[in-house]
Write a protein that holds these residues in place. Structure first.
Motif, mmCIF file in Angstrom:
data_model
loop_
_atom_site.group_PDB
_atom_site.id
_atom_site.type_symbol
_atom_site.label_atom_id
_atom_site.label_comp_id
_atom_site.label_asym_id
_atom_site.label_seq_id
_atom_site.Cartn_x
_atom_site.Cartn_y
_atom_site.Cartn_z
ATOM 1 N N LEU A 118 0.705 -1.140 0.013
ATOM 2 C CA LEU A 118 0.021 -0.122 -0.048
ATOM 3 C C LEU A 118 0.891 1.167 0.074
ATOM 4 O O LEU A 118 0.209 2.360 0.080
ATOM 5 N N ASN A 119 2.089 1.265 -0.088
ATOM 6 C CA ASN A 119 2.933 2.241 -0.176
ATOM 7 C C ASN A 119 2.693 3.183 -1.269
ATOM 8 O O ASN A 119 2.646 2.701 -2.460
ATOM 9 N N GLY A 120 2.380 4.418 -1.104
ATOM 10 C CA GLY A 120 2.144 5.288 -2.426
ATOM 11 C C GLY A 120 0.490 5.158 -2.911
ATOM 12 O O GLY A 120 0.229 5.700 -3.911
ATOM 13 N N ARG A 121 -0.171 4.626 -1.926
ATOM 14 C CA ARG A 121 -1.548 4.422 -2.346
ATOM 15 C C ARG A 121 -2.210 5.690 -2.584
ATOM 16 O O ARG A 121 -2.048 6.771 -1.684
ATOM 17 N N ARG A 122 -3.255 6.088 -3.489
ATOM 18 C CA ARG A 122 -4.006 7.157 -3.778
ATOM 19 C C ARG A 122 -5.487 6.951 -3.707
ATOM 20 O O ARG A 122 -5.963 6.231 -4.500
ATOM 21 N N ILE A 123 -6.205 7.886 -3.153
ATOM 22 C CA ILE A 123 -7.761 7.677 -3.384
ATOM 23 C C ILE A 123 -8.114 8.150 -4.353
ATOM 24 O O ILE A 123 -7.730 9.591 -4.610
ATOM 25 N N ILE A 124 -8.675 7.810 -5.196
ATOM 26 C CA ILE A 124 -9.635 8.340 -6.447
ATOM 27 C C ILE A 124 -10.933 8.710 -6.164
ATOM 28 O O ILE A 124 -11.282 9.820 -6.723
ATOM 29 N N ARG A 125 -11.852 7.999 -5.582
ATOM 30 C CA ARG A 125 -13.257 8.536 -5.120
ATOM 31 C C ARG A 125 -13.617 7.879 -3.946
ATOM 32 O O ARG A 125 -13.165 6.870 -3.633
ATOM 33 N N VAL A 178 -3.449 1.601 -5.903
ATOM 34 C CA VAL A 178 -2.386 1.007 -5.362
ATOM 35 C C VAL A 178 -1.214 0.437 -6.133
ATOM 36 O O VAL A 178 -1.224 0.600 -7.308
ATOM 37 N N ALA A 179 -0.315 -0.133 -5.583
ATOM 38 C CA ALA A 179 0.710 -0.462 -6.444
ATOM 39 C C ALA A 179 0.461 -1.421 -7.308
ATOM 40 O O ALA A 179 -0.390 -2.401 -7.043
ATOM 41 N N GLY A 180 1.314 -1.795 -8.396
ATOM 42 C CA GLY A 180 1.491 -2.721 -9.171
ATOM 43 C C GLY A 180 0.201 -2.719 -10.443
ATOM 44 O O GLY A 180 -0.194 -3.540 -10.847
ATOM 45 N N GLY A 181 -0.247 -1.515 -10.660
ATOM 46 C CA GLY A 181 -0.923 -0.949 -11.586
ATOM 47 C C GLY A 181 -2.728 -1.627 -11.258
ATOM 48 O O GLY A 181 -3.345 -1.960 -11.940
ATOM 49 N N ILE A 182 -2.851 -1.694 -10.000
ATOM 50 C CA ILE A 182 -4.178 -2.214 -9.409
ATOM 51 C C ILE A 182 -4.934 -1.082 -8.736
ATOM 52 O O ILE A 182 -4.506 0.012 -8.167
ATOM 53 N N VAL A 183 -6.075 -1.209 -9.127
ATOM 54 C CA VAL A 183 -7.291 -0.405 -8.387
ATOM 55 C C VAL A 183 -8.268 -1.058 -7.633
ATOM 56 O O VAL A 183 -8.714 -2.229 -7.770
ATOM 57 N N ALA A 184 -8.237 -0.675 -6.226
ATOM 58 C CA ALA A 184 -9.264 -1.304 -5.090
ATOM 59 C C ALA A 184 -10.493 -0.828 -5.089
ATOM 60 O O ALA A 184 -10.530 0.491 -4.991
ATOM 61 N N ARG A 185 -11.453 -1.579 -4.989
ATOM 62 C CA ARG A 185 -12.975 -0.985 -5.066
ATOM 63 C C ARG A 185 -13.540 -1.590 -3.837
ATOM 64 O O ARG A 185 -13.767 -2.564 -3.797
ATOM 65 N N ILE A 186 -13.920 -0.581 -3.066
ATOM 66 C CA ILE A 186 -14.365 -1.148 -1.666
ATOM 67 C C ILE A 186 -15.916 -0.804 -1.824
ATOM 68 O O ILE A 186 -16.424 0.478 -1.888
ATOM 69 N N GLY A 187 -16.747 -1.808 -1.648
ATOM 70 C CA GLY A 187 -18.252 -1.513 -1.589
ATOM 71 C C GLY A 187 -18.772 -1.272 -0.365
ATOM 72 O O GLY A 187 -18.223 -1.126 0.914
ATOM 73 N N LYS A 188 -20.133 -0.985 -0.254
ATOM 74 C CA LYS A 188 -20.846 -0.753 0.873
ATOM 75 C C LYS A 188 -21.058 -2.022 1.694
ATOM 76 O O LYS A 188 -20.924 -3.366 1.224
ATOM 77 N N ARG A 189 -21.466 -1.978 2.872
ATOM 78 C CA ARG A 189 -21.663 -2.931 3.859
ATOM 79 C C ARG A 189 -22.623 -4.012 3.472
ATOM 80 O O ARG A 189 -23.774 -3.453 2.909
ATOM 81 N N GLY A 190 -22.508 -5.215 3.661
ATOM 82 C CA GLY A 190 -23.478 -6.234 2.991
ATOM 83 C C GLY A 190 -23.677 -6.176 1.476
ATOM 84 O O GLY A 190 -24.509 -6.783 0.978
ATOM 85 N N SER A 191 -22.691 -5.783 0.829
ATOM 86 C CA SER A 191 -22.769 -5.990 -0.889
ATOM 87 C C SER A 191 -21.921 -7.095 -1.418
ATOM 88 O O SER A 191 -21.604 -6.635 -2.402
ATOM 89 N N ARG A 192 -21.531 -8.070 -0.458
ATOM 90 C CA ARG A 192 -20.665 -9.071 -1.053
ATOM 91 C C ARG A 192 -21.341 -9.617 -2.566
ATOM 92 O O ARG A 192 -20.538 -9.798 -3.506
ATOM 93 N N GLU A 193 -22.439 -10.073 -2.244
ATOM 94 C CA GLU A 193 -23.036 -10.713 -3.528
ATOM 95 C C GLU A 193 -23.139 -9.942 -4.603
ATOM 96 O O GLU A 193 -22.664 -10.153 -6.014
ATOM 97 N N ALA A 194 -23.218 -8.515 -4.655
ATOM 98 C CA ALA A 194 -23.078 -7.528 -5.819
ATOM 99 C C ALA A 194 -21.716 -7.577 -6.420
ATOM 100 O O ALA A 194 -21.310 -7.337 -7.513
ATOM 101 N N ALA A 195 -20.792 -7.730 -5.398
ATOM 102 C CA ALA A 195 -19.419 -7.255 -5.636
ATOM 103 C C ALA A 195 -18.828 -8.589 -6.525
ATOM 104 O O ALA A 195 -18.237 -8.377 -7.546
ATOM 105 N N GLU A 196 -19.420 -9.900 -5.998
ATOM 106 C CA GLU A 196 -18.968 -11.117 -6.699
ATOM 107 C C GLU A 196 -19.699 -11.004 -8.206
ATOM 108 O O GLU A 196 -18.964 -11.405 -9.219
#
Length: 294
Positions: free
Chosen positions: A22-29, A38-56
């Motif tokens: 996570l060194n150098g991580r940057r929030i986009i929105r 985050v590192a390695g050309g990766i974007v992390a997308r964090i959903g709302k609570r209880g939204s695991r099924e929608a994320a899958e």
């Protein structure tokens, strides 16, 4: 009761599971989803609570779209999808560098291709509901005063009635559910890439056309030439000429007000923007309107 973790804390825990630096991580929105680079050309997308099924489902939708010729943002297949922290799903996506928003013509072309797809058996797509949680957002906000809340509820009820009276299509189509130029980006390769797949569903194609249509008619954010290029690229169908247009436009604009009310606790500026949008709907501000992005 244990306090809910912040998005930063959720990301830190998920990164440990996925072994991501996570060194150098940057929030986009930080909105309905929290999105970080985050590192390695990766974007992390964090959903709302209880939204695991929608994320899958979003990960599977990306895989399906790419397999049928609609280029979409790609999940990082080598990482666990999703990692769930504090009941919030974290999914990992490939960064799209050096891109621009699509032109109206590029958006129209992509939507024409999307709407002609045969709906998949897997992933099973939900049916799009334009009124989903809208009343709750209108009622729950403390930003609107009592007079505005009563008007919003009455307006909501009227729009539901008017929508229910519209002729229903014989079949539903694959739609994006939040189709605007910022959700279709064009990298250096020139091939547009579809983003934000969480609302991909089965519904009226008109819901994917209405955003650009009201940008043209009610906000003057799209020129006539650009709107005509959108219509032509889509195949010649102009939603603004249809009897259903005003009902769908009013519903879309009320949804944008509901979103602003839901974000209004973030700052005084956002709260003021929510009040401005209500004033526009109530006829206190003449068109073309100017609404700030949230």
């Amino acid at each position: 009761m244990t306090a809910a973790k912040t998005s930063d804390e959720v990301l830190a825990d998920a990164a440990q599971v996925a072994d991501i630096d996570l060194n150098g991580r940057r929030i986009i929105r930080e909105g309905s989803h929290a999105i970080y680079q985050v590192a390695g050309g990766i974007v992390a997308r964090i959903g709302k609570r209880g939204s695991r099924e929608a994320a899958e489902r979003e990960v599977r939708i990306s895989q399906w779209l790419n397999s049928v010729g609609i280029r979409a943002v790609e999940p990082v297949e080598s990482l666990p999808q999703p990692v769930v922290v504090d009941d919030r799903p974290v999914t990992w996506w490939r960064l799209i560098p050096d891109h621009r928003p699509a032109t109206p013509a590029e958006l129209g072309s992509m939507l024409h291709a999307l709407h002609t797809l045969t709906p998949p058996n897997e992933p099973k797509l939900p049916e799009y509901d334009p009124f989903d949680t809208l009343r709750e957002r209108l009622v729950a906000s403390d930003v609107a005063d009592e007079g505005d809340r009563m008007w919003l509820q009455s307006h909501y009820d009227d729009l539901r009635r008017r929508f229910d009276e519209l002729p229903k299509p014989q079949a539903l189509h694959v739609i994006h559910g939040d189709a605007w130029q910022g959700n279709l980006v064009v990298p250096a390769s020139g091939t547009p890439i579809l983003l934000d797949l969480d609302k991909v569903s089965l519904g009226w194609p008109e819901w994917d056309l209405i955003q650009l249509a009201v940008d043209y008619t009610d906000f003057s954010r799209v020129s006539e030439a650009d709107y005509r290029s959108f219509v032509e690229a889509y195949g010649g169908f102009d939603l603004t000429t249809q009897p259903s247009f005003r009902v769908l436009a009013d519903i879309q604009e009320l949804r944008w007000v509901g979103f602003a009310l839901g974000q209004a606790t973030a700052s005084a500026a956002v709260a003021q923007q929510a009040k401005h949008r209500i004033a526009c709907l109530r006829g206190k501000v003449p068109r073309p309107w100017r609404w700030e992005a949230l």
